[in-house]
Design a protein around this motif. Structure first.
Motif, mmCIF file in Angstrom:
data_model
loop_
_atom_site.group_PDB
_atom_site.id
_atom_site.type_symbol
_atom_site.label_atom_id
_atom_site.label_comp_id
_atom_site.label_asym_id
_atom_site.label_seq_id
_atom_site.Cartn_x
_atom_site.Cartn_y
_atom_site.Cartn_z
ATOM 1 N N THR A 189 0.729 15.832 0.868
ATOM 2 C CA THR A 189 1.976 15.167 1.218
ATOM 3 C C THR A 189 2.561 14.485 -0.010
ATOM 4 O O THR A 189 1.985 14.549 -1.107
ATOM 5 C CB THR A 189 1.745 14.146 2.348
ATOM 6 N N ARG A 191 4.517 10.832 -1.417
ATOM 7 C CA ARG A 191 4.904 9.444 -1.214
ATOM 8 C C ARG A 191 5.505 8.920 -2.524
ATOM 9 O O ARG A 191 4.913 9.065 -3.591
ATOM 10 C CB ARG A 191 3.690 8.593 -0.829
ATOM 11 N N ASN A 192 6.692 8.314 -2.401
ATOM 12 C CA ASN A 192 7.390 7.747 -3.559
ATOM 13 C C ASN A 192 7.581 8.767 -4.672
ATOM 14 O O ASN A 192 7.463 8.464 -5.860
ATOM 15 C CB ASN A 192 6.619 6.528 -4.120
ATOM 16 N N CYS A 196 0.306 13.280 -2.893
ATOM 17 C CA CYS A 196 -0.869 12.524 -2.433
ATOM 18 C C CYS A 196 -1.613 13.332 -1.373
ATOM 19 O O CYS A 196 -1.113 14.342 -0.862
ATOM 20 C CB CYS A 196 -0.452 11.178 -1.834
ATOM 21 N N HIS A 212 -0.665 4.849 -2.693
ATOM 22 C CA HIS A 212 0.800 4.685 -2.662
ATOM 23 C C HIS A 212 1.313 4.215 -1.311
ATOM 24 O O HIS A 212 2.390 3.615 -1.239
ATOM 25 C CB HIS A 212 1.481 6.015 -3.012
ATOM 26 N N ASP A 213 0.555 4.445 -0.250
ATOM 27 C CA ASP A 213 1.046 4.078 1.072
ATOM 28 C C ASP A 213 -0.113 4.137 2.046
ATOM 29 O O ASP A 213 -1.198 4.626 1.725
ATOM 30 C CB ASP A 213 2.165 5.036 1.503
ATOM 31 N N PHE A 222 -2.756 6.967 1.688
ATOM 32 C CA PHE A 222 -2.195 8.100 0.950
ATOM 33 C C PHE A 222 -2.497 7.871 -0.528
ATOM 34 O O PHE A 222 -1.912 6.997 -1.184
ATOM 35 C CB PHE A 222 -0.696 8.207 1.195
#
Length: 794
Positions: A189, A191-192, A196, A212-213, A222
């Motif tokens: 996936t 993220r930002n 990740c 990151h999340d 993540f």
């Protein structure tokens, strides 16, 4: 023009219909702002533009302006050196694409020297093809540039794809390998903006990397693994380089467009104006409009005018004149007879014409340029303002009287109604007299008999009425000028079932003067109908006499030609005979002189020579007999049983061949088709022929070199393709054109209708490929307009 008249006469509805035909937002705005002009030269220029655009539409079809977008804001930003975005560049490209199509549409392949009022605008268009091509090359869509917009962008995106592949490969190895047991899901996936993988919270320490999340429940983290952090950093750097390169590309394209801001502004203005003009032409075509002639003498002459907001298949055309023999027209007649429609037609035509729009009427209808149009039409009583019907009408009338002058057109509906009839009629006469003295052009409807008398007794004032058929209780909607109308209240009531006793009692309440006046109107109406019938009969006789005269002149011309030919041939034959006789005489004299002088010539030899000469003279006599004694062919007298439709015959009096179109009647008269001529002849003037055979020529030959002509001699000059599909129509048209060409018809008429235009387009595409077709064109007004095509053969 005062807004009240525009609203009353429903000018805004015409503008709404006009706006629908405009393709761009700017042209629609011009349509909505269109106002009638009072400048004769401006009006004539607008009308000429509309006519020229309509002519181009009939020749080439309509042209679309839907890609024209408002780029005025972009042009201003370009002028100050700003960088415009992708959407703005695409809008400029769209404008230039439309410009290129319209420029191509304007080219006239048939006549390079052709020029009309629109040609200068078409020529001034600048498609700027290099600019639009560069924008299309660089920009893929509203959100993305093409990879090859620049070499640097291509290199950056190729590197990004390579790093992406490495990141995905690295992460997929982890997801599908040893780290699978620590992951919530086996997916990659983002993220930002960084790739990740979803790691279970309890296994955080098993996957080293940057968090990151996390999920909303906190059970999933993540994590960007350490193995791909550098790759993600490289990818981020490339993204920044990509953004900078895109900005440079947009800056370059903006600079390229900034060099052409003046041309872009001119193109936008020209395309908007052309869109506006062609919208007016499309409106004209939709209502079969024509260009009116304008004058400044207050003269109105409308020929077969149809109100443009009524169904053109049902509305009854009317003829209206005003301002030539009379300046004030009073229209009377029963309710629902068309009086108000007549008023609105005149007013609306005036507003449309002065706005540069065509009117739905016959060619060369006349309108005058009025500085103001006033209209008091309809029931405008107001409860809020405590105004009765009479008060509302009188308020409008007062405002009209304050401003009307000799350059005004004034329309009154039921003038003086809503109050005491005697006082209302007196007021109406006074108001009309006042406007008449000012020189205004006035039309008014009324039921008052006093106004009918006023029109009969006042110079410059004329009566008119809307015709009503008492027998059917239906109005004919015909406007009759010069005849006062009758209310027909008693006749209508009786037809509707009102008791005769009540009607008779009502008649007793009429004064002797009123009764005499109504009887006078009835007598005038009866005489008018009789005169019209006699006039129609006279016109029919005139047409018949004209046809007979043409036939007689044609017959006499053929006889004169035949006589001249016979005399010329006779003179040539006589000259030949005399020449032969002279030659024989000379030979005879020379021979006898020779034999007479020669010594030792016997009489037997001389007699032999004389015999030879006699033989030559006999031969000459035979030739003379053959030349001068042309035997007369006796033809069999035909009967009705001898003829059938389609038989080949010869008309003896005209020396023409043709085919039988109808069987003889009791008098022996029948119709015969001779090429494009169809004429009535008598059976005694006919001689039956076998099927005509033509050999040689440019026709396609059979094995014997002959073709039959019995069928082609009866070919009609028109073919009707209505209701057929394009394929069906083309098959039938192909056979028909072959027959018509063989029959030596100079031209034919193809009826395909208007409809969606698909059948017309298919017919034109077919005609364009036919070598024996010299030219084709759409029908003119009176020939069928765009519903027919006229074809001429070579």
């Amino acid at each position: 023009m005062n807004p009240k008249a525009l609203k009353t006469l429903e000018y805004n509805k015409i503008i709404d219909k006009l706006t629908e035909f405009a393709g761009s937002a700017l042209a629609k705005e011009m349509c909505r702002n269109l106002q009638p002009s009072t400048d004769l030269y401006e009006i004539q220029a607008l009308q000429k533009e509309t006519s020229d655009a309509l002519s181009r539409i009939y020749q080439k079809g309509a042209v679309s302006f839907r890609g024209v977008r408002d780029i005025r804001g972009s042009i201003k930003r370009l002028e100050i050196g700003a960088i415009i975005g992708i959407n703005e560049l695409l809008s400029i490209c769209s404008l230039l694409d439309v410009c290129s199509k319209v420029k191509a549409y304007s080219r006239n392949d048939r006549d390079p020297d052709f020029e009309d009022s629109l040609e200068a605008m078409f020529q001034a268009l600048q498609p700027l093809t290099p600019v639009s091509s560069e924008i299309r090359r660089c920009i893929a869509s509203e959100e993305e540039l093409n990879d090859d917009a620049s070499p640097a962008l291509f290199k950056i995106r190729r590197s990004m794809r390579q790093i992406n592949d490495k990141v995905h490969a690295q992460l997929q190895t982890m997801v599908n390998g040893s780290a699978r047991t620590y992951l919530q899901d086996a997916v990659v996936t983002m993220r930002n903006g960084r790739y990740c993988i979803p790691v279970k919270a309890e296994h955080r320490g098993q996957i080293p990397g940057m968090i990151h999340d996390q999920s909303s429940t906190g059970s999933t983290l993540f994590v960007e693994p350490m193995a791909v952090i550098k790759l993600n950093n490289d990818l981020r750097e490339l993204e920044l380089k990509e953004e900078k390169e895109i900005e440079m590309i947009l800056a370059t394209l903006s600079a390229r467009c900034a060099e052409e801001t003046e041309a872009l502004r001119d193109d936008l203005d020209l395309l908007t104006k052309l869109d506006f003009i062609f919208a007016r032409a499309q409106l004209s075509r939709s209502m079969n409009g024509t260009q009116p002639d304008f004058n400044e003498e207050g003269r109105i002459l409308i020929k077969k005018g149809r109100h443009p907001l009524l169904d053109k298949k049902k509305v009854v055309p009317i003829d209206i004149q005003l301002g030539k023999d009379f300046e004030l027209l009073i229209i009377t007649g029963p309710n629902t007879g068309g009086k108000t429609v007549s008023l609105k037609t005149v007013g609306l035509f005036t507003l449309m014409g002065q706005a540069g729009l065509h009117i739905p009427a016959f060619d060369h209808s006349e309108l005058s340029v009025f500085h103001e149009v006033f209209a008091d039409i309809g029931d405008e009583q107001s409860i809020e303002q405590s105004l009765s019907t009479f008060s509302a009408h009188m308020t409008n009338t007062v405002s009209i009287l304050k401003e009307a002058d000799d350059r005004s057109l004034v329309l009154f509906d039921e003038l003086g109604a809503g109050t005491d009839p005697t006082e209302g009629a007196a007021l109406a006469i006074a108001i009309l007299s006042n406007l008449h003295r000012r020189g205004s052009r006035v039309m008014a409807t009324t039921h008052y008999s006093e106004l009918k008398v006023f029109a009969l007794s006042t110079p410059g004032v004329e009566n008119g009425c809307c015709e009503f058929d008492v027998e059917t209780l239906r109005p004919t909607y015909r406007l009759l000028i010069g005849v006062p109308g009758k209310s027909n209240a008693f006749a209508i009531s009786q037809k509707l079932g009102l008791s005769q006793d009540i009607i008779e009692e009502a008649k007793t309440h009429l004064t002797k003067q009123d009764e005499d006046f109504e009887d006078l109107l009835a007598d005038l109406e009866q005489k008018r109908v009789t005169i019209e019938q006699e006039r129609d009969q006279i016109n029919s006789y005139k047409e018949e006499i004209r046809e007979l005269k043409q036939r007689l002149e044609s017959k006499q011309e053929k006889l004169d030609l035949s006589r001249d030919k016979i005399l010329r041939e006779a003179n040539e034959q006589a000259r030949n005979i005399l020449q032969e006789a002279k030659d024989y005489a000379d030979t005879t004299i020379r021979n006898f002189q020779k034999y007479g002088k020669a010594a030792g010539v016997s009489a037997k030899d001389m007699e032999k020579e004389r015999g030879k000469l006699r033989e030559k003279m006999s031969t000459v006599d035979k030739k003379l007999s053959a030349k001068n004694a042309a035997p007369k062919k006796s033809h069999k007298q035909l009967t009705a049983k001898d003829l059938h439709i389609g038989d080949s015959i010869k008309v003896l009096s005209l020396n023409l061949k043709g085919t039988v179109s109808t069987l003889p009647d009791a008098k022996g008269n029948l119709f015969v088709q001779m090429g494009i001529l169809r004429s009535q002849v008598n059976i005694r003037d006919l001689e039956k022929l076998d099927d005509t055979v033509i050999t040689g020529g440019n026709f396609s030959k059979t094995g014997s070199g002959k073709i039959k002509m019995s069928k082609s001699a009866s070919v009609s000059t028109e073919i009707n393709l209505l209701g057929k599909t394009v394929d069906e129509a083309i098959m039938e048209l192909d056979k028909y054109l072959d027959d018509a060409y063989i029959a030596h018809l100079p031209s034919v008429r193809i009826v395909h209708g208007k409809g969606t235009g698909a059948l017309r387009k298919g017919v034109h595409n077919y005609l364009r490929r036919q070598k024996h077709v010299k030219s084709y064109r759409l029908g003119e007004f009176g020939e069928g307009d765009a519903g027919v095509t006229i074809v001429e053969f070579k």
